[in-house]
Design a protein around this motif. Structure first.
Motif, mmCIF file in Angstrom:
data_model
loop_
_atom_site.group_PDB
_atom_site.id
_atom_site.type_symbol
_atom_site.label_atom_id
_atom_site.label_comp_id
_atom_site.label_asym_id
_atom_site.label_seq_id
_atom_site.Cartn_x
_atom_site.Cartn_y
_atom_site.Cartn_z
ATOM 1 N N VAL A 3 0.840 -1.191 0.000
ATOM 2 C CA VAL A 3 0.000 0.000 0.000
ATOM 3 C C VAL A 3 0.874 1.240 0.000
ATOM 4 O O VAL A 3 1.837 1.344 0.761
ATOM 5 C CB VAL A 3 -0.926 0.001 1.242
ATOM 6 N N ALA A 4 0.543 2.193 -0.848
ATOM 7 C CA ALA A 4 1.340 3.412 -0.958
ATOM 8 C C ALA A 4 1.193 4.256 0.294
ATOM 9 O O ALA A 4 0.128 4.301 0.901
ATOM 10 C CB ALA A 4 0.907 4.217 -2.176
ATOM 11 N N PRO A 5 2.249 4.917 0.706
ATOM 12 C CA PRO A 5 2.151 5.834 1.833
ATOM 13 C C PRO A 5 1.367 7.083 1.453
ATOM 14 O O PRO A 5 1.066 7.298 0.283
ATOM 15 C CB PRO A 5 3.619 6.176 2.128
ATOM 16 N N SER A 6 1.041 7.879 2.425
ATOM 17 C CA SER A 6 0.310 9.110 2.168
ATOM 18 C C SER A 6 1.200 10.301 2.490
ATOM 19 O O SER A 6 1.205 10.781 3.619
ATOM 20 C CB SER A 6 -0.970 9.155 3.027
ATOM 21 N N PRO A 7 1.973 10.766 1.528
ATOM 22 C CA PRO A 7 2.882 11.875 1.807
ATOM 23 C C PRO A 7 2.103 13.174 2.032
ATOM 24 O O PRO A 7 1.541 13.739 1.106
ATOM 25 C CB PRO A 7 3.742 11.956 0.537
ATOM 26 N N SER A 10 3.537 19.776 1.324
ATOM 27 C CA SER A 10 3.181 20.778 0.327
ATOM 28 C C SER A 10 4.294 20.967 -0.685
ATOM 29 O O SER A 10 4.112 21.574 -1.725
ATOM 30 C CB SER A 10 2.872 22.116 1.010
ATOM 31 N N SER A 11 5.486 20.485 -0.369
ATOM 32 C CA SER A 11 6.614 20.518 -1.300
ATOM 33 C C SER A 11 7.514 19.341 -0.975
ATOM 34 O O SER A 11 7.441 18.766 0.115
ATOM 35 C CB SER A 11 7.391 21.829 -1.189
ATOM 36 N N PHE A 12 8.353 18.979 -1.909
ATOM 37 C CA PHE A 12 9.194 17.808 -1.737
ATOM 38 C C PHE A 12 10.623 18.243 -1.437
ATOM 39 O O PHE A 12 11.303 18.803 -2.294
ATOM 40 C CB PHE A 12 9.141 16.929 -2.992
ATOM 41 N N ASP A 13 11.051 18.002 -0.211
ATOM 42 C CA ASP A 13 12.406 18.371 0.186
ATOM 43 C C ASP A 13 13.420 17.336 -0.272
ATOM 44 O O ASP A 13 14.605 17.622 -0.394
ATOM 45 C CB ASP A 13 12.492 18.535 1.706
ATOM 46 N N TYR A 25 -0.143 6.268 -5.381
ATOM 47 C CA TYR A 25 0.732 7.395 -5.036
ATOM 48 C C TYR A 25 0.151 8.719 -5.522
ATOM 49 O O TYR A 25 0.164 9.719 -4.809
ATOM 50 C CB TYR A 25 2.113 7.191 -5.646
ATOM 51 N N LEU A 26 -0.325 8.743 -6.758
ATOM 52 C CA LEU A 26 -0.857 9.978 -7.330
ATOM 53 C C LEU A 26 -2.009 10.524 -6.489
ATOM 54 O O LEU A 26 -2.126 11.738 -6.281
ATOM 55 C CB LEU A 26 -1.316 9.742 -8.768
ATOM 56 N N LYS A 27 -2.849 9.647 -5.983
ATOM 57 C CA LYS A 27 -3.981 10.077 -5.174
ATOM 58 C C LYS A 27 -3.524 10.728 -3.867
ATOM 59 O O LYS A 27 -4.254 11.531 -3.280
ATOM 60 C CB LYS A 27 -4.906 8.898 -4.879
ATOM 61 N N ASN A 28 -2.336 10.373 -3.399
ATOM 62 C CA ASN A 28 -1.841 10.873 -2.116
ATOM 63 C C ASN A 28 -0.867 12.035 -2.251
ATOM 64 O O ASN A 28 -0.456 12.613 -1.242
ATOM 65 C CB ASN A 28 -1.175 9.737 -1.341
ATOM 66 N N ILE A 29 -0.473 12.377 -3.477
ATOM 67 C CA ILE A 29 0.369 13.555 -3.668
ATOM 68 C C ILE A 29 -0.517 14.791 -3.617
ATOM 69 O O ILE A 29 -1.544 14.851 -4.285
ATOM 70 C CB ILE A 29 1.124 13.474 -5.020
ATOM 71 N N PRO A 30 -0.156 15.792 -2.836
ATOM 72 C CA PRO A 30 -1.002 16.990 -2.721
ATOM 73 C C PRO A 30 -1.180 17.690 -4.065
ATOM 74 O O PRO A 30 -0.332 17.608 -4.953
ATOM 75 C CB PRO A 30 -0.230 17.872 -1.734
ATOM 76 N N SER A 31 -2.270 18.390 -4.195
ATOM 77 C CA SER A 31 -2.554 19.142 -5.422
ATOM 78 C C SER A 31 -1.553 20.279 -5.600
ATOM 79 O O SER A 31 -1.009 20.812 -4.632
ATOM 80 C CB SER A 31 -3.975 19.721 -5.371
ATOM 81 N N ASP A 32 -1.310 20.633 -6.853
ATOM 82 C CA ASP A 32 -0.509 21.814 -7.211
ATOM 83 C C ASP A 32 0.903 21.777 -6.623
ATOM 84 O O ASP A 32 1.393 22.782 -6.102
ATOM 85 C CB ASP A 32 -1.215 23.102 -6.757
ATOM 86 N N LEU A 120 -0.440 18.783 -10.798
ATOM 87 C CA LEU A 120 0.348 19.803 -11.500
ATOM 88 C C LEU A 120 0.078 21.193 -10.928
ATOM 89 O O LEU A 120 -1.058 21.527 -10.566
ATOM 90 C CB LEU A 120 -0.004 19.816 -12.993
ATOM 91 N N LYS A 121 1.120 22.006 -10.886
ATOM 92 C CA LYS A 121 0.935 23.418 -10.573
ATOM 93 C C LYS A 121 0.218 24.101 -11.733
ATOM 94 O O LYS A 121 0.170 23.572 -12.855
ATOM 95 C CB LYS A 121 2.288 24.083 -10.328
#
Length: 544
Positions: A3-7, A10-13, A25-32, A120-121
């Motif tokens: 199961v994919a984690p839920s990151p 708001s930004s990826f360090d 994964y896509l469902k759990n990546i924040p918008s924009d 996507l932004k």
């Protein structure tokens, strides 16, 4: 499937590599949060594609064959409710296409493309890499998801100028397509150019100034009627020149500045036309159009090649990333394969998120990133087992991918062997006369705890693969009777050690997670340089 984690960020360090279903994964990546998406998904080619690690070591990387299922029907109902235009389009496709194969593939892609637009932004772009199998269907899906006004370009990438003779009844296929869409009404576009050809430079840059610099003469006429630019200009040579019919290109102050900088070419008569000097050294080259013939296909003999049959050239991804993003931006590849997008992003100072269904892709990408100097220890990994519980979940849900994960975590090359995957790991044996290349064979236990049948299977595999060492990966130690078979196996001497070791050994899954193998001497490469390992094709030695 893990199961994919839920990151929740708001930004990826950190740079990210993820193994598992990219939809989770896509469902759990924040918008924009993502600046650029490149994807090279399966094309519905009805083929299986391999990752090849040597003359005999290869494993199926992905299956490009599709069939209709309950998830497809659920997706149609979801689209009909929440994405009405897309739902109507897919239902229309269903009236044309049979409910399997291409139709299932299109629904699979639509579910993911909806999420890609969300992450996507507003000024972000997506480049979808396709061939002619489903290109035009996918363009309509992109139109429905992104909107007709978001379509930017259809780019033709010519893999090879001379088409292969792949069909006796049609033109040979020698090109793929990139469909480029932006999310918003403004987008990142950094124009890319090619150097001028020698023929072009010789034809147009025919003049030379006092310093020996080559230049061409550029027209100073305004492209449209400009009454305010129809002044008469008195040049520094003392001659007053009449304006062109539509006026000058520049105002008086700008013309004087060009004149003072020695950038004007004077005609002899006042009725003549002044020209501007354009120097060859200052040329930005020829802007690249939407037909790319200068990339070429990736040759199997290339130093870039990782064995992935669908791997794309690095310079193709570099062009896309340079065009569609800036330094520090986040680049996402949800079908990363051999990791070319991640490598290109790292080289160009972008952050990356690489996702793929198999652990083969993650390990291959890590190896390539390590080779260009990326600190792979600082990567964030999604989906790979981090403890025994998650390893057991993967083992129960997907034994083939569990095998691949465990073997490649041990730096072993995976290969298909009947119904399971086994691994080959080269190592060096030193006997006082020099280094000898040997091989260790890895296999996961079929039973837990391992049985006598597991030991016999390991021995047969060693004989078949001509391996000096056999290592069995298991969750639990076997009983005393089976353990005795390991302890009494043939003894081998490794790396010049004075003591010998059993040729059959056990590696616990916990050891795989911790990378604290019981047979660490097998991987003692102190006598062999990193360059030697790479030269030997030991791709995964640098990944772990």
């Amino acid at each position: 499937m893990v199961v994919a984690p839920s990151p929740q960020v708001s930004s990826f360090d950190k740079n990210v590599l993820g193994y598992g279903d990219n939809l989770d994964y896509l469902k759990n990546i924040p918008s924009d949060t993502v600046d650029l998406i490149y994807l090279d998904p399966p094309f519905n080619s009805k083929q299986d594609f391999n990752a090849i690690f040597g003359a005999e070591a290869q494993i199926k990387a992905f299956v490009d064959t599709w069939s209709w299922g309950t998830d497809d029907q659920k997706s149609l109902r979801h689209f009909a409710k929440d994405h009405k235009e897309l739902g109507r389009l897919l239902i229309a496709f269903g009236s044309l296409l049979p409910p399997d194969g291409l139709y299932s593939y299109l629904v699979f892609m639509a579910r993911r493309l909806v999420e890609m637009r969300r992450v996507l932004k507003e000024n972000g772009s997506i480049y979808l890499h396709v061939d002619d199998t489903a290109c035009h269907y996918l363009k309509m899906i992109l139109d429905a998801i992104f909107g007709l006004s978001s379509y930017r370009n259809q780019i033709t990438w010519v893999r090879q100028l001379g088409a292969k003779n792949d069909s006796r009844k049609s033109f040979g296929r020698c090109a793929d397509t990139l469909l480029w869409y932006s999310k918003g009404s403004s987008w990142i576009y950094n124009e890319q150019t090619q150097p001028l050809s020698t023929e072009y430079a010789d034809k147009f840059y025919r003049f030379t100034d006092e310093a020996g610099r080559r230049f061409r003469k550029d027209n100073l006429s305004s492209p449209s009627v400009r009454p305010n630019l129809t002044y008469r200009y008195t040049a520094l040579n003392g001659i007053t020149y009449d304006p062109p019919v539509k006026g000058w290109r520049y105002n008086y102050e700008s013309m004087r500045k060009l004149d003072e900088d020695g950038l004007l070419v004077y005609p002899a008569k006042s009725s003549g036309r002044i020209s501007q000097k354009r120097f060859l050294d200052d040329s930005r080259g020829v802007p690249i159009g939407n037909v790319w013939v200068d990339i070429g296909c990736l040759q199997k003999s290339s130093s870039e090649s990782t064995g992935y049959e669908t791997q794309k050239p690095l310079n193709l991804l570099e062009r896309i990333i340079l065009t569609g993003s800036n330094e520090g931006d986040v680049v996402l590849d949800p079908f990363m394969g051999s990791g070319t997008t991640c490598v290109a992003a790292a080289k160009l100072n972008r952050k990356f998120i690489g996702l793929d269904l198999t652990p083969i892709a993650v390990t291959t990408a890590k190896a390539r990133l390590d080779q260009i100097g990326v600190d792979v220890e600082q990567l964030e990994e999604w989906g790979s087992p981090q403890d025994l519980d998650s390893a057991r979940i993967l083992h129960e849900s997907d034994k083939s991918n569990f095998d691949c994960w465990a073997l490649m975590r041990c730096s072993a090359w995976p290969m298909k062997e009947k119904d399971r995957v086994v691994g080959i790991r080269p190592f060096m044996r030193f006997d006082g006369k020099g280094l000898h290349r040997c091989r260790a064979l890895y296999a996961t236990a079929l039973d837990e705890p391992p049985t006598v049948n597991d030991v016999e299977r390991l021995k047969r595999l060693m004989i078949a693969k001509k391996a000096e060492m056999g290592l069995m990966i298991c969750f639990d130690l076997p009983g005393s009777q089976v353990l005795e078979l390991f302890n009494k196996s043939k003894q081998v001497k490794l790396n010049g050690d004075t003591k010998k070791q059993p040729s059959l050994q056990i590696v616990l899954v916990q050891d795989v997670i911790d990378q604290s193998y019981l047979a660490t001497e097998v991987f003692n490469h102190e006598r062999v340089s990193r360059q030697q390992l790479v030269a030997q094709g030991d791709l995964f030695a640098v990944a772990n």
